[in-house]
Structures are given as structure tokens and as C-alpha cells.
Design an enzyme around this catalytic site. Structure first.
Site, mmCIF file in Angstrom:
data_model
loop_
_atom_site.group_PDB
_atom_site.id
_atom_site.type_symbol
_atom_site.label_atom_id
_atom_site.label_comp_id
_atom_site.label_asym_id
_atom_site.label_seq_id
_atom_site.Cartn_x
_atom_site.Cartn_y
_atom_site.Cartn_z
ATOM 1 N N THR A 232 2.547 1.133 -7.303
ATOM 2 C CA THR A 232 2.389 -0.294 -8.006
ATOM 3 C C THR A 232 2.505 -0.177 -9.545
ATOM 4 O O THR A 232 1.656 0.707 -9.989
ATOM 5 C CB THR A 232 1.356 -0.958 -7.041
ATOM 6 O OG1 THR A 232 1.513 -1.270 -5.758
ATOM 7 C CG2 THR A 232 1.041 -2.506 -7.983
ATOM 8 N N ARG A 260 5.411 -7.284 6.092
ATOM 9 C CA ARG A 260 3.954 -7.254 5.642
ATOM 10 C C ARG A 260 4.025 -7.474 4.075
ATOM 11 O O ARG A 260 4.821 -7.155 3.372
ATOM 12 C CB ARG A 260 3.659 -5.619 5.539
ATOM 13 C CG ARG A 260 2.471 -5.383 5.187
ATOM 14 C CD ARG A 260 2.320 -4.513 3.765
ATOM 15 N NE ARG A 260 1.157 -3.837 3.265
ATOM 16 C CZ ARG A 260 1.119 -3.264 1.923
ATOM 17 N NH1 ARG A 260 1.949 -3.241 1.162
ATOM 18 N NH2 ARG A 260 -0.087 -3.001 1.903
ATOM 19 N N GLY A 262 1.505 -7.429 0.894
ATOM 20 C CA GLY A 262 0.123 -6.475 0.451
ATOM 21 C C GLY A 262 -0.813 -7.326 -0.615
ATOM 22 O O GLY A 262 -0.380 -8.520 -0.724
ATOM 23 N N ASP A 263 -1.520 -6.790 -1.469
ATOM 24 C CA ASP A 263 -2.307 -7.460 -2.489
ATOM 25 C C ASP A 263 -1.826 -7.760 -3.620
ATOM 26 O O ASP A 263 -2.278 -8.395 -4.157
ATOM 27 C CB ASP A 263 -3.437 -6.587 -2.552
ATOM 28 C CG ASP A 263 -3.121 -5.105 -3.210
ATOM 29 O OD1 ASP A 263 -2.237 -4.448 -2.885
ATOM 30 O OD2 ASP A 263 -3.775 -4.532 -4.267
ATOM 31 N N THR A 283 -3.985 -1.200 -7.549
ATOM 32 C CA THR A 283 -3.017 -0.418 -7.119
ATOM 33 C C THR A 283 -3.859 0.211 -5.880
ATOM 34 O O THR A 283 -4.557 1.087 -6.115
ATOM 35 C CB THR A 283 -2.042 0.719 -7.937
ATOM 36 O OG1 THR A 283 -1.503 1.583 -7.151
ATOM 37 C CG2 THR A 283 -3.129 1.359 -8.936
ATOM 38 N N GLY A 284 -2.940 0.625 -4.738
ATOM 39 C CA GLY A 284 -3.804 1.383 -3.569
ATOM 40 C C GLY A 284 -3.285 0.588 -2.248
ATOM 41 O O GLY A 284 -2.443 0.272 -2.147
#
Lengths: 367, 367
Positions: A232, A260, A262-263, A283-284
Site C-alpha cells: 500500500t 474483500r 481492507g482498511d 499499511t499492513g
């Protein structure tokens, strides 16, 4: 009262020539002394307001990331490393160019991220990883710390620069988050560049997908053998007017399934900005960032607990994220221009500069 | 030392027969006195821990909402009003039945929301409103305050009970948020009931769409002439073990476009639960809830600022939400079982009960 006098008595008074114009206008229109003075009072107040944010306001700062993960010296060649560093510097300079001219934090965030989206090095835009069924689904978000306005998109497959689309959602949509085909329809209606899905096909990412699928590993558990896992990209910016902004863009997880999200497109999870506290991009392993609302939480610790920015970032990344078993990192920027990096992985591609030290600086590893 | 003796000396010691089993086992195995005592110490510690949460732990509490908006006495018939109150009571009783038996907060949240999803009265499940292109797109999320695990789905069109799917994502997926077709594929693989899209077609909602489209009003700006605007449903629960949970389910906005995702499936925006602070479910103009991360923010004010729950909810709803120009409301539940409602609209369908006063209570209007 000439230009010099006004400058001497009221420094910054005729910044933008305002004071002078007011006086000339009063004379030309033959307005009385009182009217002119009333107007002048307003102008003086404006000038004073300019000055209040003045010193801090001449200060700008930028921090960016290109993903965190198992990035070790052993896994990098000098050539590869300099490619990353050069691209990070280019992104910083794109943002700096805007800020030097007094441009807005939001514009600088967008400009920095576009540079990284255009590069195949990062898992965003051009270099997005493949989903389980061989597609590239992109997410992005951007937030304005001055107004708390935000725009985000999820699961787009034909948008060259998802951060531009997120910005367009911020500017032109009553909504915050648009997904899939609807988001692309919005893109078409608002002049955002669309590309064939093949634009995002890069051999490196496709090999990664095949490798992961051969191993039968799950997207969230896999490790790319020295390649960064969470590629990211993101940027946080303080502009000369004292406004903060943050943005994040991603291609998601290799081999991800089930639509899906994500964040990265979630305000408060992967991206957050408020002039009251700070700006953050993460990021992660996005699922942990969502459950912990990490981006907002760092700012909440600063705002409600008076924690220093670095301490707040470390609390979330080295304690709470780790405690839940998650990996990743953040960049954060305080309203005073303080820059913080925090990550619990081997490395995080990152870069920063500010108006006091405007040369681009980059780093990759933990040490 | 028989059952009675152990009970007398160590109340709760042989709760679940643990103490007794340990002693019997020690005797049968011929273990020495010391070994038995070591094990007993552990058992006693466990029993003590049980008891610490004991008193509070026998307490359970439930609060639910069925949406906030311009709900005035003038716009309701007595018949309509009692339909709403009866359905809210039914949802409360479904949750209470689980909690009375010592069931989990998560299960109670799911049970309460399923009752409302099955009713055409609320804008969730069966009664979902129509999008601009005449579809019903449903969102839901659920969060476990004990583990911070969460599950959410967005834009599903064939899932009879989106809250069940969100729960299944929480239980069986490494991801937090699944969208669209991918979410439905996950539903198929995990035994979640799918229905034809026509399941959600109700005449009342379709008339609302036509009315809105005739007026050419924008989804976010429209007012349903006395009908509630934000018919999202939600539940917050404290169970007898002291665990909090929250859930939210919605059919979104009438006439919404562009694959818009609102706050209901966003952890921290429309739904949040943490045993460290509180559980919240929101209803209203989702975009504002997302920008303000309202659900998490209420809990952050409780956790970091030591604010009372009602004050924290009012701070977000009557000050910050209002300040940005947004409308809506929340239900919130503290770890001590305190219940708070806050809304800046004319009314909010709501209900509550707790173990001290287990009769269902409902309310609709502001006064």
C-alpha cells in the site's frame, strides 16, 4: 500612509496589497473617513489572523510510505533499492512543488500518491497485486483535516489513479465511499481516466499470484519471501495554511477473495486527518487496522490523551496491533509538523521532507 | 470435603463442579496432597476471577434501535405505532431469551437484529429501501467487544439476513468486510440463506422510490414526509459474562446510486464494541458517521476522557454531528450496563431492558 509606513507599523498589513487597495478604494469612491476606518479594521483583523497562523503557516511537511513488510537488506539488490528510493523522492518532490507555491495539503497528498500509483514498484495503481481470480481490484481514500471531508473508492478495476477518483468523490459526491461498478460509473461522469484491466497486469505481480496459489497459502498468512507484503502507498501532508490531509491507495492482498475490502478505503482505519490532532496513513494487515480503527485512534490518543505523536503511533503499532497478532506500519504528521513513523515489520518504504529541510529523505529498513 | 463444605467455605468454588472434580481426580490418581493443592490454587484463582466479574456479571442489558428520522406523532397512526412497538419488544425478547440462559452478547445482538430484518417495518432485510436503479442493496456489521473481532458485508442483494452473514464473516473469515458478489459467494459456502431479489420488494418502499424520483430529490437531501429517513436497525448488548457486542443492519438510502457504502458496515463508524469502553450502533446520514467515526469516537471519549456514556453520545450527536450539518442517532451501552440514547432527529424507534427490569420498554418520539 504609504506602503512602507503601513509595513512598518503593521507588518503583513498590506500582504496581498489589501490594506493599500482599501485605502485607495475609499479615496476613489469619496467614502468618509469613518467608513474607511471600519473597513480597515476588518482588514487589520484579517491581516492579524494571517499572521497568527503566519509562522507555523510558512511551515509545510510531507511524509509518505510505499508499504511495510519483510523488507531486509539481504532481499534487496542495490539497483532495486535505488529504484525505490528514487521513486519515493520523486513522489516527495511532486508534493513539495505544490506546497512551495502555497498549495493545499489535499493536492499535495494526491500528487505524491499519483507518482507511486504510476510506478510498478508499489502495490497500488499500476503495480497492484492480483486477486484469487486473477483480477486487480484497487482501493483508495483521501481526507481533508480542515473540513473532515473524505472520499474513498473500493474494488475498482479500470481506474488508472484510484486516488484521483477518491479525490473526485470528496469534491463532487455527497457520499464518502463508492464501490465497484458504481464507482467506475461515477469516474466516467467526472472525467477520471479509465484504462483497460490489462493496464494493471505486470509480470512480477502475476508470478507472485502463481507462487502463492501453488503453495496454497492463504492471502493473509502468506509471506512473499523477502518481497514486501503490504505494498500500500500513502501520504500525509501539512500545508503552509496549517491544514492537514492524508491519503492511501492500494491493490489489496495477493490472492484475496470474496470481494474483500481492507482498511485503505476506510476512514479511521487506513486513513484519517483532522486539524485538531494529526494525519495518518497506514499499511499492513488491514483487518487489524479496521478492528482497531488505527488511523483515528492515533489521532484520538494525541487529542484526548495529549500523547506525543510518536508515542501514540508506537502505542498502536507496537502494542495494540502486535497484541492482536497483526503486522504493519503508519506514517503520521502532527499539526505542528512533527513527523512520526512506526512499524512492527522488518521494513517500511518511507520518505519525508519539510520546509526547514526540503531535501527528500528516504529509508527502507528498521535500523 | 464434600460439595456442601466447599460451597460454604469457597462460594462459587465448585461452580461448574470444577473444585469437586479436581479433588476426585487427585484421589483417583493417587496424587500427593501437594499436587492437589497446587491444582486447587489454580481452581480457586479461577473461581475468584469468576466472582470478580460475578455481581456485575449476573447483569445483562440490551438496547436496540429501528432507525431515526422525522418521526412525529402527527405522522403516525395508533395502529402503526403499536406495530413498531410490538416488533421492537419482540426483538428485545429474542435477545433476552439468550441472555437469561447465560448466552453470549454476540448471539443476542444477532437474534434481536434478525427479528427486525424479518419485518417490513424497518429499512433492513425484508423492508430494505430501493436504490436508484430499483435494487435492494443491504449492508450489515457485527463486533465482539471481548476480542475486537468483527464481521461486515456491503452491497449484498440476495441475503435474507445480512446480520447472519456478517456474523459468519466474523466467525469464519480472516477478513472483516466482504462486498457484493464475493460476499454472496461466501454466504453460499457457509450455509447462509439466500433468497431471490424479489424477497425484498415491498410496495411501501417501491412507492417511496417512485415518490423520491418524481421529485428528483437527492437521496441524501430527501425527506420522506413523516416517514423515518434512516431506518437502519441495530442492537447493543452486555451479557452476564461482562462482554459487550454491537451490530447494525440496513437497506441504505432510498434512491442511492453509485455503489454507495454507508456507515453501517464500517467498524468504528456505524458499529463499535470494546469491553474497555462501550458498544454503539448508529443510524443516520452515514457519510457524517464515517467522517466522524462516531461509534468508535463515543467509546474513545469514555475510554480516554472518562466521559459519562450519555455525555459522550450527546457530544457526538448534538454537537459534532450537528456542527457538520448531519442528522441521526445512536444507542450505546457501557461496560457497567448503562444505557444511553442520543438523536438529533424528531424521533428514533428504540427499545431496552436489563436484568434488573427485564420487561421490554420502547419509545419513538423525542419527548
Amino acid at each position: 500612509m504609504g506602503r512602507r509606513a503601513s509595513k512598518k507599523i503593521f507588518p503583513n498589513f498590506d500582504k496581498h496589497g489589501r490594506g493599500l487597495r482599501i485605502i485607495r478604494r475609499a479615496a476613489v469612491l469619496g467614502m468618509g473617513v469613518i467608513a474607511a476606518m471600519v473597513e480597515m479594521t476588518g482588514a487589520l483583523r484579517d491581516a492579524a489572523a494571517d499572521e497568527t497562523t503566519g509562522d507555523a503557516s510558512m511551515h509545510y511537511a510531507i511524509a509518505i510510505h510505499g508499504g511495510a513488510g519483510t523488507i531486509t537488506r539481504g532481499s534487496m539488490t542495490p539497483k532495486r533499492e535505488s529504484e525505490y528510493r528514487n521513486k519515493l523522492s520523486e513522489a516527495l518532490l511532486a508534493a513539495r512543488q505544490i506546497l512551495e507555491k502555497g498549495g493545499a495539503a489535499l493536492d499535495a497528498v494526491e500528487a505524491a500518491i499519483v507518482v507511486m500509483e504510476e510506478s510498478p514498484l508499489f502495490n497500488a495503481g499500476k503495480g497492484a497485486v492480483f486477486t484469487a481470480d486473477g483480477r486487480n481490484e484497487l482501493d483508495a481514500s483521501i481526507m481533508d483535516g480542515a473540513t473532515l471531508n473524505a472520499g474513498a473508492v473500493a474494488g475498482v478495476t479500470h481506474v488508472r489513479n484510484p486516488i484521483r477518483l477518491a479525490r473526485s468523490v470528496l469534491d463532487h459526491s455527497p457520499h464518502v465511499l463508492l464501490a465497484g461498478q458504481g464507482a467506475e460509473e461515477f469516474a466516467r461522469n467526472h472525467g477520471i481516466e479509465l484504462v483497460p484491466a490489462t493496464w494493471f497486469w505486470t509480470e512480477r505481480r502475476f508470478r507472485q499470484l502463481l507462487k502463492v496459489q501453488e503453495k496454497g497459502e492463504h492471502a493473509l498468512l502468506l509471506d512473499h519471501d523477502g518481497d514486501h507484503r503490504f505494498g500500500t502507498v500513502g501520504a500525509v501532508v501539512l500545508d503552509a495554511k496549517g491544514n492537514l490531509a492524508a491519503g492511501t491507495s492500494t491493490g489489496g492482498l495477493t490472492n484475496k477473495a470474496w470481494g474483500r475490502i481492507g482498511d485503505s478505503p476506510i476512514i479511521g482505519a487506513g486513513t484519517y486527518a483532522s486539524n485538531r490532532s494529526c494525519a495518518v496513513s497506514g499499511t499492513g494487515q488491514g483487518e487489524y487496522f479496521m478492528r482497531l480503527t488505527i488511523a483515528r485512534e492515533i489521532c484520538a490518543l494525541v487529542e484526548y490523551r495529549d500523547m506525543a505523536l510518536q508515542a501514540a503511533a508506537d502505542e498502536m503499532i507496537h502494542h495494540r496491533l502486535k497484541h492482536l497478532g497483526g503486522a504493519g506500519g503508519v506514517i503520521a504528521l502532527g499539526k505542528d509538523g512533527t513527523i512520526a513513523f512506526s512499524f512492527n515489520t522488518e521494513g517500511m518504504y518511507r520518505g519525508w521532507l519539510d520546509s526547514r529541510d526540503p531535501d527528500p529523505k528516504t529509508a527502507i529498513y528498521k535500523d
